[in-house]
Design a protein around this motif. Structure first.
Motif, mmCIF file in Angstrom:
data_model
loop_
_atom_site.group_PDB
_atom_site.id
_atom_site.type_symbol
_atom_site.label_atom_id
_atom_site.label_comp_id
_atom_site.label_asym_id
_atom_site.label_seq_id
_atom_site.Cartn_x
_atom_site.Cartn_y
_atom_site.Cartn_z
ATOM 1 N N TRP B 140 0.842 -1.211 0.000
ATOM 2 C CA TRP B 140 0.000 0.000 0.000
ATOM 3 C C TRP B 140 0.871 1.254 0.000
ATOM 4 C CZ3 TRP B 140 -0.876 4.225 3.145
ATOM 5 C CH2 TRP B 140 -2.043 4.971 2.861
ATOM 6 N N ASN B 144 1.971 2.148 -5.713
ATOM 7 C CA ASN B 144 2.234 1.630 -7.047
ATOM 8 C C ASN B 144 1.165 0.594 -7.335
ATOM 9 O OD1 ASN B 144 3.199 -0.518 -8.818
ATOM 10 N ND2 ASN B 144 5.135 0.556 -8.812
ATOM 11 N N LYS B 145 0.668 0.611 -8.567
ATOM 12 C CA LYS B 145 -0.472 -0.259 -8.857
ATOM 13 C C LYS B 145 -0.123 -1.732 -8.691
ATOM 14 C CE LYS B 145 -2.050 3.208 -12.001
ATOM 15 N NZ LYS B 145 -2.065 3.647 -13.387
ATOM 16 N N TYR B 146 1.028 -2.094 -9.223
ATOM 17 C CA TYR B 146 1.419 -3.500 -9.113
ATOM 18 C C TYR B 146 1.617 -3.880 -7.655
ATOM 19 C CZ TYR B 146 2.482 -2.811 -14.009
ATOM 20 O OH TYR B 146 2.410 -2.503 -15.324
ATOM 21 N N LEU B 148 0.350 -2.533 -5.005
ATOM 22 C CA LEU B 148 -0.888 -2.567 -4.228
ATOM 23 C C LEU B 148 -1.666 -3.843 -4.525
ATOM 24 C CD1 LEU B 148 -2.646 -1.199 -2.230
ATOM 25 C CD2 LEU B 148 -3.756 0.036 -4.043
ATOM 26 N N ILE B 149 -1.793 -4.169 -5.811
ATOM 27 C CA ILE B 149 -2.503 -5.406 -6.143
ATOM 28 C C ILE B 149 -1.770 -6.584 -5.533
ATOM 29 C CG2 ILE B 149 -3.265 -6.918 -8.013
ATOM 30 C CD1 ILE B 149 -3.626 -4.570 -9.748
#
Lengths: 109, 331, 122, 149, 176, 395
Positions: B140, B144-146, B148-149
């Motif tokens: 979190w 960063n999107k990667y 976070l996912i």
């Protein structure tokens, strides 16, 4: 292995700790605006209660396990409470895009 | 002086022994991690027709150490958009429980390295759940999107497999009548068989859940490099990254220890000294993980989740009920 | 003083070492050894080689919450199973019936979640 | 049902197999005779016909020559820009005297593009090195002509 | 301090209390909600330490498992599924807030006075609450011999909570 | 509604964003999860080169996908207009760099057709042998990279062992390991060196054994099956609509192989099957690669038996090749589908226009359609199975 033996912690200290924790939690629950934090504050109060329960199970007149068992039940209830509370929050957030208590005090949505 | 476990009151010398014990476990842990990484690269290399690390030191034995030194002198980059405090704290949160769980693993029969906790098994399960926070917050905080996912998936996966893992232990606890890991080892020695035999179903559930809990292939979704690039630690550099890695491999060691203790009779075994038996069993687990990694493709995230809840959890419950019924009617 | 305290003192030692190691490595030894040359490019977030756009902190699907929820419920179940299993040999058949009822109740919960497609990812 | 066990068997059976890794800088790969590495050049053989420069698809060869007293063309400069050379081998194919050839030098990495601009001397040095390394591969005709010059 | 016996458990207790209170204050005074969630985790761990200090090993481990593990995670997921960057506004001195603060302080003072005014039992020395068993076994015996009905009610509570939360939190299919 | 705006304002959402938020709320008052644009590539491990896929997701469902290509564009077609036909051959090596022999052949074949050249027997056989070996090498790499995408790393390293043997054989016959430049208009550049054909013959049983090993390692694996069965499915109609060819078409059950349907070179002399899939999903695409390698081995075996012992390898070709004025197209069965060269000639020694029908590029067009509505977890499995080579897509 059978437990801690006698505990040299005065009951007053434990009760005082629990009291302060309870008051902090209460203050949070009354003043905070984010629903999550309100729930968290309630957890604080529950923990304060648990400290007392466990303390009396050890330091009561007749020490026994009832206090600990009750603490276990409290923990369980707290888990159920927060699970439903946060689920409510998610449902509300979906409709209202907010997690603030202030925005949720209308009777009619 | 070494036997501090039953020393009452605790003398200064006992305390020194205790500190030495903790330091030794720390050193063992770090050493095992260093050479687990080395062994992993070697074994997987051999399985793939390669020779693995071989440049640093004889047979590449110093490779992992060189890597650690490299990570230590790497710049520590904190992305601008990251939540600085959490970003810095996350690896620490992940690491501490991974080391703490080693406190209850019984390495051998008589030694100053194990805390004889009455809630040993629960202690392990409870603490290992805390690492999830570190992983999730790390993902979190990177913003960063990667990451976070990766962090969310990682957390969801570890949560999902924590349940069957915890339930698979119940069968063993039922048979041993104790949560204390030392007692469980002794109960196995007394009963004359390792619990892998009567608890085979539980063992299978444990093995699968442990693999998933360790984020290892085929359950290495969180760091699926072909999808999420590197998952939750995409933004981590240098030694902070090293701490995430250290956490993973410490858990690999600890989980091996837990499996050996619960299902393979811990340090008991004929002829050889106890610690050696323990080491052999742990290494068998670790080798199995390497072997899986060399063979398996990665499971898909939705299948991963449903597998835990729809297959492993019912199996664990079934194992538990069968064990309890048998125990009730046989005794 | 009793073995109980000794065991937990040992755990405390582990906690302290567990804190000490990362703090020493990251905040004391680290800054001495590692260079610090921040640059704009270095500090940007990775986004497959492009300028990052949009915020990563968007809301995700509630299914993550549902898994966490299931986890809480079954964690509590596990919690009650542990003392039951440990004391089972002293409890007898009545405890077995109690626990079977308990497990059946939770199995119903699991089946409910199953039917409501909570366990499906998509 | 347990198809993955077969896979586990496969990976395990690979474990004791002979490894295929080539310890590259310590052990050099064995290149076959036709291998197309960096060019080598024998100035004595060159008749400055310019065919190599013309066939080159990337125009990386540039050369110049002058007529000597016997009215024979002699090569003066011969440069290959290895920045753009794609090692297609067409230049050696068209060379009527086999003065431009391929060698087995393949390590081309350098820190500067300038280093990739190879002139006649470098290419000739490469030829000498190649001859030393592979005395058996030098064509007799080539030896003969080299001897004459 | 005031005639306290400086035994090791007492020192440990003071350290832990300090940790709990600092974390509790942080938990309600941070501005970012996610920090608050982290701080509350500290409170939970501290409480677990207090339980263990009091010999209630199993409750302590349960506290870590359920509170520090599961509930904190649940809170974090809730934050990440709502507004990540949710922040509390700086404490405004509204009448309501002042009233709450005064009320809480008054309650605290009253409680403290009550605690001071009473003499509390110190637990029978040498009494073994576990009756010679290890703590989890003893808890198990107590739970399954004396608290059968509440125990079964727990399962009912859990299933109701599960169903309720699923209904509330599940996204309707047509949104997909 | 007013309250929502107020909340957004209080949360510090800028005014321009506010508009955005409100729009969405109005559109779909019940939307629960925000949409997000995710970049896969250009620097991403699973895009097999520099390929960018812009994916719009809601939660984990792909709403739309847009391939962004051109990062590896080198202008081969334009460059060719300024090059003699022989000079174009090395450029074709760099199109689909995993199957350079086939590219070489496709160009040479088109020019030969235009000129009506006679190709010597031995050259034809050598061409077939190297082309089929090349097809095996290319399919091997597909299997390796696809499994790597799916998270299994061993197959990737295994395939390089066989591929290395093929590449070494190519190195011996033409002196290069990747960019062969082996074919010439009217034949091939080199005859096989002594012992080379025996080496190929020895390779065939080895390869058969390895194919069986892959079958054991991959095909039966439940995880692999679960990740590829029924994923990225399409039917023959869709495939034809998008102009797919090669395995991407055959996986739907449509037996279309140019080696059989429009025989070129000497393919009519060999016995081989056209393996087809049944469902048109990712698994079929993987499995067809395995089956096609077996068929290629069959062709190689037959070619080795039939090849004349000696003879010229380069036919009679004018020194300067001038293609007569006109337009010429011929396609061959490349490793990834129909690979065709279209030449417009004005009678000079350089093409007036050269157009390449790049199978990867054509196959890629289906990708957005395949991805729409899928779970993001399937993205990599689908992208990998479409089997693109960026050198060819971007050309």
């Amino acid at each position: 292995m059978g437990g801690a033996g006698s505990v040299a912690i005065p009951a007053q200290s434990l009760l005082a700790l629990a009291a302060i924790l309870f008051c902090v939690g209460l203050y949070g629950a009354l003043t905070k605006r984010n629903l999550i934090i309100v729930l968290v504050s309630i957890e604080l109060m529950l923990n304060a209660v648990n400290i007392n329960l466990v303390a009396f199970s050890r330091l009561g007149v007749a020490p026994n396990l009832n206090g600990q068992v009750f603490a276990l039940f409290t923990i369980t209830v707290a888990a159920a409470e927060i699970a439903v509370g946060l689920a409510l929050l998610l449902a509300v957030f979906r409709l209202r895009k907010t997690s603030e208590v202030k925005d949720l005090d209308l009777h009619k949505w | 002086m070494w036997d501090w476990q039953n020393a009452s009151p605790l003398t200064g010398l006992n305390f020194v022994a205790m500190v030495v014990g903790a330091v030794v476990v720390l050193a063992i842990g770090l050493g095992v991690v260093t050479y687990t990484i080395y062994a992993e690269r070697k074994v997987i290399g051999w399985m793939q027709g390669r020779i693995g690390p071989n440049r640093v030191g004889p047979f590449g034995l110093l490779q992992s150490i060189a890597d650690i030194v490299k990570l230590l002198i790497k710049e520590d980059v904190v992305p601008e958009r990251a939540d600085r405090v959490l970003f810095l704290l996350a690896p620490v949160i992940a690491f501490i429980p991974s080391f703490m769980v080693l406190a209850v693993i019984p390495f051998s029969a008589r030694h100053p390295f194990t805390a004889n906790l009455a809630v040993g098994a629960l202690y392990y399960i409870a603490l290992s759940a805390i690492t999830i926070h570190g992983v999730m917050l790390g993902g979190w905080a990177s913003n960063n999107k990667y990451a976070l996912i990766g962090g969310m998936r990682s957390a969801a996966q570890m949560l999902s497999y924590e349940v069957p893992l915890g339930l698979s232990l119940v069968g063993v606890i039922l048979m041993a009548g104790s949560l204390n890991l030392n007692d469980i080892v002794e109960a196995q020695a007394r009963s004359g068989w390792w619990y892998i035999v009567p608890q085979f179903l539980g063992f299978c559930v444990f093995l699968v859940a442990a693999t998933a809990e360790l984020n290892r292939t085929p359950f290495d979704l969180p760091e699926a490099e072909s999808e999420l690039v590197a998952g939750y630690h995409v933004e981590y550099t240098g030694f902070r990254f090293a701490f995430f890695m250290l956490t993973e491999y410490l858990y690999l060691f600890a989980m091996g220890g837990l499996m050996a203790t619960l299902f393979l009779g811990g340090w008991t075994g004929p002829w050889l000294p106890g610690w050696l038996w323990f080491a052999i069993k742990v290494f068998a687990f670790i080798f199995f993980q390497f072997w899986l990694r060399a063979t398996m493709p990665r499971i898909r995230v939705d299948q991963l989740m449903s597998f835990s809840w729809k297959v492993l959890l019912p199996l664990a419950l079934l194992n538990l009920v069968v064990t309890a019924v048998l125990k009730a009617f046989l005794s | 003083m009793s073995p109980y305290w000794n065991a937990y003192l040992y755990v405390v030692l582990f906690t302290l070492f567990g804190l000490l190691l990362p703090f020493a490595a990251l905040w004391i030894i680290g800054p001495i050894l590692r260079p610090n040359k921040p640059a704009k490019g270095k500090l940007t977030t990775y986004e497959s080689g492009l300028e990052p756009f949009g915020d990563a902190h968007v809301r995700y699907h509630a299914r993550y919450y549902l898994f966490a929820l299931l986890f809480v419920v079954f964690d509590v179940e596990t919690l009650f199973l542990y003392p039951w299993a440990a004391s089972f040999h002293q409890l007898g058949l009545f405890a077995l019936a109690e626990m079977l009822l308990f497990i059946v109740m939770l199995a119903i919960g699991l089946i409910y979640a199953w039917r409501k497609k909570v366990l499906e990812w998509t | 049902m347990f198809g993955f066990l077969k896979g586990l068997g496969v990976t395990l059976s690979q474990l004791p197999r002979k490894k295929v890794t080539l310890q590259y800088p310590d052990v050099m790969p064995e290149w076959p005779e036709r291998f197309r590495g960096v060019h080598r050049f024998i100035p004595e053989l060159c008749i400055v016909c310019n065919q190599c420069a013309r066939i080159c698809p990337t125009s990386c060869i540039s050369l110049s020559g002058t007529r000597d007293e016997n009215k024979k063309l002699r090569i003066d400069t011969y440069d290959i820009n290895f920045d753009i050379c794609i090692l297609c081998d067409l230049c050696t194919e068209v060379c009527p005297t086999e003065s431009i050839l391929m060698s087995d030098t393949f390590e081309l990495a350098s820190y500067s593009r300038d280093d990739l601009y190879l002139d006649m001397h470098w290419l000739y040095e490469n030829e000498l090195r190649y001859e030393r390394a592979h005395p058996d591969r030098v064509a007799p005709a080539q030896l003969e002509k080299a001897g004459e010059a | 301090m005031l005639g306290l016996a400086w035994t090791p458990p007492m020192i440990a207790f003071l350290v832990i209390s300090l940790l709990i209170l600092v974390c509790a204050i942080m938990a309600i005074s941070f501005r970012k909600v996610i920090y608050m969630a982290l701080a509350i985790g500290g409170v939970f761990l501290g409480c677990a330490a207090v339980y263990i200090l009091l010999g209630a090993e199993f409750v302590g481990a349960a506290q870590i498992l359920i509170y520090a593990g599961a509930i904190t995670i649940l809170i974090m997921f809730a934050i990440m599924l709502t507004n990540h960057e949710a922040e509390e506004p700086p404490a405004a001195w509204s009448v309501r807030n002042i009233a709450a603060a005064v009320g809480c302080v008054l309650l605290g003072v009253t409680l403290y006075a009550v605690i001071r005014s009473q003499s509390w039992p110190h637990g029978a020395a040498g009494a073994d609450v576990n009756q010679g068993q290890s703590n989890p076994v003893a808890v198990g015996l107590a739970l399954f011999q004396h608290y059968t009905v509440p125990f079964e009610l727990v399962s009912l509570l859990l299933i109701v909570a599960l169903v309720g939360a699923v209904i509330l939190a599940q996204e309707r299919k047509e949104d997909e | 509604m007013a309250q929502t705006e107020e909340t957004l304002e209080r949360l510090g959402v800028p005014a321009d964003k506010l508009e955005h938020h409100r729009l969405r709320l109005d559109d779909d008052p019940d939307v629960r999860t925000e949409e997000m644009l995710l970049n896969v590539g250009p620097q991403h491990p699973s895009t097999h080169g520099v390929f960018r896929l812009l994916v719009k997701i809601r939660g984990e469902t792909i709403l739309d996908a847009e391939p962004v290509i051109g990062y590896l564009h080198r202008g081969t077609e334009k460059l060719a207009e300024d090059l003699q036909y022989t000079q174009i051959i090395p450029y074709t090596d760099r199109l689909d760099y995993l199957a350079a022999m086939l590219n070489n052949y496709a160009l040479c074949h088109t020019v030969e057709e235009a000129l009506g050249l006679e190709i010597p027997e031995r050259a034809e056989y050598l061409r077939v042998i190297v082309m089929e070996l090349q097809r095996i090498a290319s399919h091997l790499l597909f299997i390796g990279t696809y499994l790597l995408d799916l998270g299994a790393m061993s197959p990737f390293l295994y395939v390089f062992q066989e591929r290395e043997r093929i590449v070494q054989m190519f190195n011996k016959i033409c002196g290069a390991r990747l960019t062969y430049n082996y074919m010439r208009i009217g034949g091939v550049k080199w005859d096989a060196p002594p012992g080379w054909l025996d080496e190929v013959r020895a390779f065939v049983p080895f390869m058969k054994e390895r194919i069986k090993m892959y079958d054991d390692l991959i095909t039966g694996n439940e995880i692999f099956l679960n990740r590829t069965r029924g994923i990225g499915q399409y039917d023959t109609e869709t495939a034809l609509k998008y102009g797919l060819s090669g395995i991407n078409l055959r996986c739907t059950g449509f037996a279309w192989d140019l080696r059989r349907k429009k025989p070129y070179s000497i393919y009519d002399r060999f016995e081989f099957d056209i393996p087809v899939g049944t469902r048109g999903d990712c698994f079929d695409r993987y499995y067809l690669h395995l089956l096609e390698m077996q068929q290629s081995l069959r062709i190689v075996e037959q070619a080795l038996d039939q090849i004349p012992d000696s003879g010229p390898v380069l036919g009679k070709v004018p020194k300067l090749i001038r293609v007569p004025k006109g337009e010429y197209y011929s396609g061959i069965e490349g490793a990834r589908g129909e690979l065709g060269f279209y030449i417009v000639s004005d009678g000079k020694d350089k093409p007036y226009r050269l157009k390449i029908r790049k199978p990867s590029f054509v196959n890629l067009q289906l990708l957005p359609e395949l991805l729409r509505g899928q779970n993001i977890a399937n993205l990599i499995a689908i992208l990998g199975a479409v089997d693109i080579v960026l050198g060819e897509v971007d050309a």
